[in-house]
Design a protein around this motif. Structure first.
Motif, PDB file in Angstrom:
ATOM      1  N   ALA A 144      33.350  33.539 -11.860  1.00  0.00           N
ATOM      2  CA  ALA A 144      31.975  33.070 -12.019  1.00  0.00           C
ATOM      3  C   ALA A 144      32.016  31.621 -12.470  1.00  0.00           C
ATOM      4  CB  ALA A 144      31.230  33.923 -13.046  1.00  0.00           C
ATOM      5  N   SER A 145      30.958  30.879 -12.065  1.00  0.00           N
ATOM      6  CA  SER A 145      30.906  29.462 -12.438  1.00  0.00           C
ATOM      7  C   SER A 145      29.480  29.063 -12.779  1.00  0.00           C
ATOM      8  CB  SER A 145      31.443  28.584 -11.306  1.00  0.00           C
ATOM      9  OG  SER A 145      30.628  28.724 -10.148  1.00  0.00           O
ATOM     10  N   TYR A 146      29.348  27.994 -13.536  1.00  0.00           N
ATOM     11  CA  TYR A 146      28.035  27.506 -13.975  1.00  0.00           C
ATOM     12  C   TYR A 146      28.195  26.004 -14.200  1.00  0.00           C
ATOM     13  CZ  TYR A 146      23.760  27.228 -16.812  1.00  0.00           C
ATOM     14  OH  TYR A 146      22.511  26.914 -17.306  1.00  0.00           O
ATOM     15  N   GLY A 147      27.325  25.193 -13.544  1.00  0.00           N
ATOM     16  CA  GLY A 147      27.482  23.764 -13.692  1.00  0.00           C
ATOM     17  C   GLY A 147      26.295  22.977 -13.157  1.00  0.00           C
ATOM     18  N   SER A 148      26.324  21.684 -13.364  1.00  0.00           N
ATOM     19  CA  SER A 148      25.266  20.794 -12.884  1.00  0.00           C
ATOM     20  C   SER A 148      25.858  19.400 -12.732  1.00  0.00           C
ATOM     21  CB  SER A 148      24.092  20.786 -13.865  1.00  0.00           C
ATOM     22  OG  SER A 148      23.030  20.011 -13.345  1.00  0.00           O
ATOM     23  N   ASN A 149      25.014  18.445 -12.184  1.00  0.00           N
ATOM     24  CA  ASN A 149      25.513  17.087 -12.027  1.00  0.00           C
ATOM     25  C   ASN A 149      24.362  16.089 -12.152  1.00  0.00           C
ATOM     26  OD1 ASN A 149      24.495  16.334  -9.150  1.00  0.00           O
ATOM     27  ND2 ASN A 149      25.458  18.360  -8.887  1.00  0.00           N
ATOM     28  N   TYR A 150      24.722  14.836 -12.346  1.00  0.00           N
ATOM     29  CA  TYR A 150      23.760  13.741 -12.504  1.00  0.00           C
ATOM     30  C   TYR A 150      24.213  12.599 -11.608  1.00  0.00           C
ATOM     31  CZ  TYR A 150      21.646   9.598 -14.634  1.00  0.00           C
ATOM     32  OH  TYR A 150      20.986   8.404 -14.838  1.00  0.00           O
ATOM     33  N   PHE A 151      23.222  11.963 -10.914  1.00  0.00           N
ATOM     34  CA  PHE A 151      23.540  10.874  -9.993  1.00  0.00           C
ATOM     35  C   PHE A 151      22.631   9.680 -10.293  1.00  0.00           C
ATOM     36  CE2 PHE A 151      22.718   8.555  -6.088  1.00  0.00           C
ATOM     37  CZ  PHE A 151      24.000   8.263  -5.646  1.00  0.00           C
ATOM     38  N   GLN A 191      26.202   3.682   3.175  1.00  0.00           N
ATOM     39  CA  GLN A 191      24.985   4.069   3.889  1.00  0.00           C
ATOM     40  C   GLN A 191      23.983   4.623   2.886  1.00  0.00           C
ATOM     41  OE1 GLN A 191      25.481   7.075   6.891  1.00  0.00           O
ATOM     42  NE2 GLN A 191      23.843   6.223   8.154  1.00  0.00           N
ATOM     43  N   SER A 192      22.778   4.072   2.922  1.00  0.00           N
ATOM     44  CA  SER A 192      21.747   4.526   1.993  1.00  0.00           C
ATOM     45  C   SER A 192      21.035   5.740   2.560  1.00  0.00           C
ATOM     46  CB  SER A 192      20.720   3.401   1.756  1.00  0.00           C
ATOM     47  OG  SER A 192      20.016   3.124   2.948  1.00  0.00           O
ATOM     48  N   ALA A 193      20.101   6.285   1.782  1.00  0.00           N
ATOM     49  CA  ALA A 193      19.347   7.463   2.215  1.00  0.00           C
ATOM     50  C   ALA A 193      18.526   7.183   3.461  1.00  0.00           C
ATOM     51  CB  ALA A 193      18.442   7.935   1.078  1.00  0.00           C
ATOM     52  N   SER A 194      18.120   5.906   3.675  1.00  0.00           N
ATOM     53  CA  SER A 194      17.315   5.549   4.850  1.00  0.00           C
ATOM     54  C   SER A 194      18.163   5.356   6.114  1.00  0.00           C
ATOM     55  CB  SER A 194      16.525   4.268   4.552  1.00  0.00           C
ATOM     56  OG  SER A 194      17.427   3.195   4.308  1.00  0.00           O
ATOM     57  N   GLY A 195      19.504   5.459   5.937  1.00  0.00           N
ATOM     58  CA  GLY A 195      20.378   5.299   7.085  1.00  0.00           C
ATOM     59  C   GLY A 195      20.918   3.900   7.250  1.00  0.00           C
ATOM     60  N   LEU A 196      20.428   2.966   6.452  1.00  0.00           N
ATOM     61  CA  LEU A 196      20.899   1.586   6.547  1.00  0.00           C
ATOM     62  C   LEU A 196      22.126   1.389   5.652  1.00  0.00           C
ATOM     63  CD1 LEU A 196      17.476  -0.298   6.381  1.00  0.00           C
ATOM     64  CD2 LEU A 196      18.825   0.267   8.433  1.00  0.00           C
ATOM     65  N   PHE A 197      23.016   0.477   6.072  1.00  0.00           N
ATOM     66  CA  PHE A 197      24.181   0.137   5.245  1.00  0.00           C
ATOM     67  C   PHE A 197      23.813  -1.028   4.352  1.00  0.00           C
ATOM     68  CE2 PHE A 197      26.227   2.551   8.549  1.00  0.00           C
ATOM     69  CZ  PHE A 197      27.295   3.187   7.902  1.00  0.00           C
ATOM     70  N   GLU A 198      24.094  -0.860   3.099  1.00  0.00           N
ATOM     71  CA  GLU A 198      23.773  -1.916   2.159  1.00  0.00           C
ATOM     72  C   GLU A 198      24.764  -1.862   0.991  1.00  0.00           C
ATOM     73  OE1 GLU A 198      20.382   0.738  -0.169  1.00  0.00           O
ATOM     74  OE2 GLU A 198      19.763  -0.980   1.060  1.00  0.00           O
ATOM     75  N   ASN A 199      24.874  -2.997   0.323  1.00  0.00           N
ATOM     76  CA  ASN A 199      25.730  -3.043  -0.863  1.00  0.00           C
ATOM     77  C   ASN A 199      24.999  -2.395  -2.041  1.00  0.00           C
ATOM     78  OD1 ASN A 199      27.933  -4.428   0.285  1.00  0.00           O
ATOM     79  ND2 ASN A 199      26.815  -6.362   0.150  1.00  0.00           N
ATOM     80  N   ASN A 200      25.673  -1.456  -2.675  1.00  0.00           N
ATOM     81  CA  ASN A 200      25.060  -0.808  -3.832  1.00  0.00           C
ATOM     82  C   ASN A 200      26.162  -0.317  -4.802  1.00  0.00           C
ATOM     83  OD1 ASN A 200      26.074   1.512  -2.635  1.00  0.00           O
ATOM     84  ND2 ASN A 200      24.122   2.077  -1.728  1.00  0.00           N
ATOM     85  N   GLN A 201      25.697   0.150  -5.907  1.00  0.00           N
ATOM     86  CA  GLN A 201      26.610   0.678  -6.935  1.00  0.00           C
ATOM     87  C   GLN A 201      26.077   2.028  -7.388  1.00  0.00           C
ATOM     88  OE1 GLN A 201      27.350  -2.039 -10.126  1.00  0.00           O
ATOM     89  NE2 GLN A 201      28.448  -0.535 -11.380  1.00  0.00           N
ATOM     90  N   ARG A 202      26.968   3.047  -7.415  1.00  0.00           N
ATOM     91  CA  ARG A 202      26.539   4.401  -7.733  1.00  0.00           C
ATOM     92  C   ARG A 202      27.367   4.962  -8.898  1.00  0.00           C
ATOM     93  NH1 ARG A 202      26.156   7.112  -1.673  1.00  0.00           N
ATOM     94  NH2 ARG A 202      24.516   5.739  -0.851  1.00  0.00           N
ATOM     95  N   TYR A 203      26.728   5.833  -9.623  1.00  0.00           N
ATOM     96  CA  TYR A 203      27.374   6.478 -10.775  1.00  0.00           C
ATOM     97  C   TYR A 203      27.005   7.962 -10.744  1.00  0.00           C
ATOM     98  CZ  TYR A 203      28.128   7.929 -15.614  1.00  0.00           C
ATOM     99  OH  TYR A 203      28.520   8.598 -16.737  1.00  0.00           O
ATOM    100  N   SER A 204      27.994   8.822 -10.967  1.00  0.00           N
ATOM    101  CA  SER A 204      27.716  10.274 -10.969  1.00  0.00           C
ATOM    102  C   SER A 204      28.468  10.935 -12.127  1.00  0.00           C
ATOM    103  CB  SER A 204      28.136  10.911  -9.638  1.00  0.00           C
ATOM    104  OG  SER A 204      29.533  10.798  -9.438  1.00  0.00           O
ATOM    105  N   LEU A 205      27.885  12.015 -12.614  1.00  0.00           N
ATOM    106  CA  LEU A 205      28.469  12.806 -13.704  1.00  0.00           C
ATOM    107  C   LEU A 205      28.271  14.274 -13.364  1.00  0.00           C
ATOM    108  CD1 LEU A 205      29.615  12.955 -16.662  1.00  0.00           C
ATOM    109  CD2 LEU A 205      27.227  13.065 -17.414  1.00  0.00           C
ATOM    110  N   ASN A 206      29.344  15.066 -13.479  1.00  0.00           N
ATOM    111  CA  ASN A 206      29.208  16.492 -13.203  1.00  0.00           C
ATOM    112  C   ASN A 206      30.000  17.283 -14.239  1.00  0.00           C
ATOM    113  OD1 ASN A 206      32.037  17.051 -11.987  1.00  0.00           O
ATOM    114  ND2 ASN A 206      31.294  15.289 -10.821  1.00  0.00           N
ATOM    115  N   GLY A 207      29.491  18.465 -14.536  1.00  0.00           N
ATOM    116  CA  GLY A 207      30.152  19.360 -15.484  1.00  0.00           C
ATOM    117  C   GLY A 207      30.119  20.786 -14.969  1.00  0.00           C
ATOM    118  N   ASN A 208      31.154  21.567 -15.365  1.00  0.00           N
ATOM    119  CA  ASN A 208      31.253  22.922 -14.842  1.00  0.00           C
ATOM    120  C   ASN A 208      32.004  23.804 -15.831  1.00  0.00           C
ATOM    121  OD1 ASN A 208      31.071  24.825 -12.420  1.00  0.00           O
ATOM    122  ND2 ASN A 208      33.280  24.820 -12.796  1.00  0.00           N
ATOM    123  N   VAL A 209      31.547  25.045 -15.927  1.00  0.00           N
ATOM    124  CA  VAL A 209      32.254  26.065 -16.709  1.00  0.00           C
ATOM    125  C   VAL A 209      32.531  27.230 -15.785  1.00  0.00           C
ATOM    126  CG1 VAL A 209      32.139  27.664 -18.653  1.00  0.00           C
ATOM    127  CG2 VAL A 209      31.136  25.395 -18.872  1.00  0.00           C
TER     128      VAL A 209
END
Length: 453
Positions: free
Chosen positions: A296-303, A90-108
């Motif tokens: 305590a934690s500190y982190g971010s991510n990339y999509f 499901q995309s952000a617009s609510g429609l279902f479509e074929n797609n490819q996603r990549y994510s990266l996250n880091g945390n301390v």
């Protein structure tokens, strides 16, 4: 219980000193190293694997102590992960479509125990005591080995004297046989007298063989203690004869015990084990208290989406915009966990009672052993004086019988009896001499004195 074993060990060794007789091949004396009692002890403590094994256990205790200290520091960990997925979503617009996603996250993240029932503090205290106990165990191993070396060293000295006595007896027997042969040749003795002399020679030869075997075995025993090749040939330095004359026997058993209880490794080990068990109870009680921890934690991510309707934000912008921070306190209150914590406290208390009992047993055993050792030393002194006097009397008696036998005034049976009595008196004197020296060195052993001859 270990003290009881030591006491039995001492009794067994003394029994060997008293009863061992004539077995083994003598050591050859060509290019042999001559070692003193201190050198024998040093070689044993350097080479023996029991000492090395105990030192390794000591190193483990040291590492446990270091680790328990480091456990007080905050924990710090970091993580990084990446994911990729594709297919119909499901995309952000609510429609279902074929797609490819990549994510990266880091945390301390970091965390520290604010309060844990003082378990970690008490664990450090216990590990310090266990390290001291490990060092004392090494001392005990060394102490036990020293006693074994002393016993083996004295066994060699005893067997050397025994062999010399046996060789002297053989010399006398051969001289007597030659004399009897000469008298038989001129008609002054019978074949029965000659046969009796031959029997004396055969008995003396057996005595030499047995004594030589015993000496060989005692050399082998000491070599194995020193952990040198069994084929090693060596000799030991004999003590000055004065060592046998008047060893100090004026000991007060209570004074010896008072001094020994502060020096003897077995007692020090028992005391340290009790102290460690007391702290162990406090360690176990820590599990009954609530635990408060801070984190305590500190982190971010990339999509990134490959066929998104709009452009993906840049890597830098996403890391900046998706930044997350957090702190927290966590309170854990033990309510019911199968009574594991309370059972742990109970077991720790039982262990404490066991170590307290073992400590008292060790002290009681040491007290009994020292009182017995002092009494044995005084008895050994009396026995040595008696056997020395008896040997002198038997030598004089044999000399008279021998002179009369040589002129035909005493028969061969009386001569044989006198010779056997002299030989037995000499062996008894040798045994008593080394028993006295051994008893005196045992007192030095309990007082922590350097063993020298």
């Amino acid at each position: 219980m270990k003290q009881v074993a030591n006491h039995s060990f001492l009794k067994g060794l003394t029994f060997i000193l008293s009863l061992t007789a004539f077995t083994g091949l003598s050591q050859k004396s060509v290019a042999q190293e001559v070692i003193t009692i201190q050198q024998a002890i040093d070689k044993t403590l350097t080479n023996n694997l029991q000492v090395r094994q105990s030192k390794l256990s000591e190193s483990l205790s040291d590492e446990n102590l270091k680790q328990s200290k480091l456990a007080l520091y905050p924990s710090l960990s970091g993580s990084i992960g990446q994911n990729m997925n594709w297919g119909r979503n499901q995309s952000a617009s609510g429609l279902f479509e074929n797609n490819q996603r990549y994510s990266l996250n880091g945390n301390v993240s970091t965390g520290i125990d604010v309060f844990n029932g003082f378990s970690k503090i008490n664990q450090i205290k216990q590990n310090k005591l266990l390290l001291e106990a490990g060092k004392t165990t090494t001392e005990k191993v060394k102490n036990d080995l020293i006693l074994s070396v002393i016993t083996s060293y004295l066994q060699i000295l005893y067997n050397k004297d025994l062999l010399k006595a046996a060789q002297d007896q053989l010399t006398v027997a051969n001289q007597q046989l030659n004399q009897q042969q000469q008298l038989l040749d001129v008609g002054n003795k019978t074949l029965a007298d000659l046969s009796q002399s031959k029997s004396q020679v055969a008995t003396a030869e057996l005595g030499v063989t047995n004594a030589a075997n015993a000496l060989s075995i005692s050399y082998l025993t000491l070599a194995q203690l020193m952990d040198v090749p069994s084929s090693t040939t060596y000799d030991i330095q004999a003590p000055m004869i004065d060592s046998f004359k008047n060893p100090s026997t004026k000991y007060n058993a209570e004074e010896v015990y008072t001094n020994a209880i502060n020096l003897f490794p077995d007692i020090k080990l028992a005391v340290l084990n009790t102290a460690a068990s007391k702290v162990g109870v406090e360690v176990a009680k820590g599990n009954l208290y609530p635990r408060l921890s801070f984190n305590a934690s500190y982190g971010s991510n990339y999509f990134y989406s490959y066929n998104a309707a709009s452009a993906n934000p840049s890597f830098h912008d996403q890391l900046k915009n998706n930044l997350g921070k957090g702190i927290g306190l966590n309170l854990s209150i033990p309510i019911f966990n199968g009574l594991q914590a309370r059972s742990g406290v109970t077991r720790a208390k039982i262990n404490l009672m066991q170590t307290e009992t073992q400590e008292q047993l060790a002290k009681n055993t040491l007290n009994k052993v020292i009182y017995q050792a002092v009494a044995d030393l005084k008895a050994a002194e009396s026995r040595y004086q008696s056997t020395n006097n008896a040997f002198a009397a038997q030598k004089d008696a044999f000399y008279v019988i021998e002179q009369r036998y040589n002129v035909g005034l005493v028969n061969s049976l009386d001569y044989s009896t006198a010779l056997n009595n002299k030989n037995k008196a000499e062996i008894d004197m040798i045994q008593a001499k080394y028993d006295l020296l051994f008893r005196a060195k045992v007192i030095d052993y309990y007082l922590g004195k350097q063993i020298i001859f």
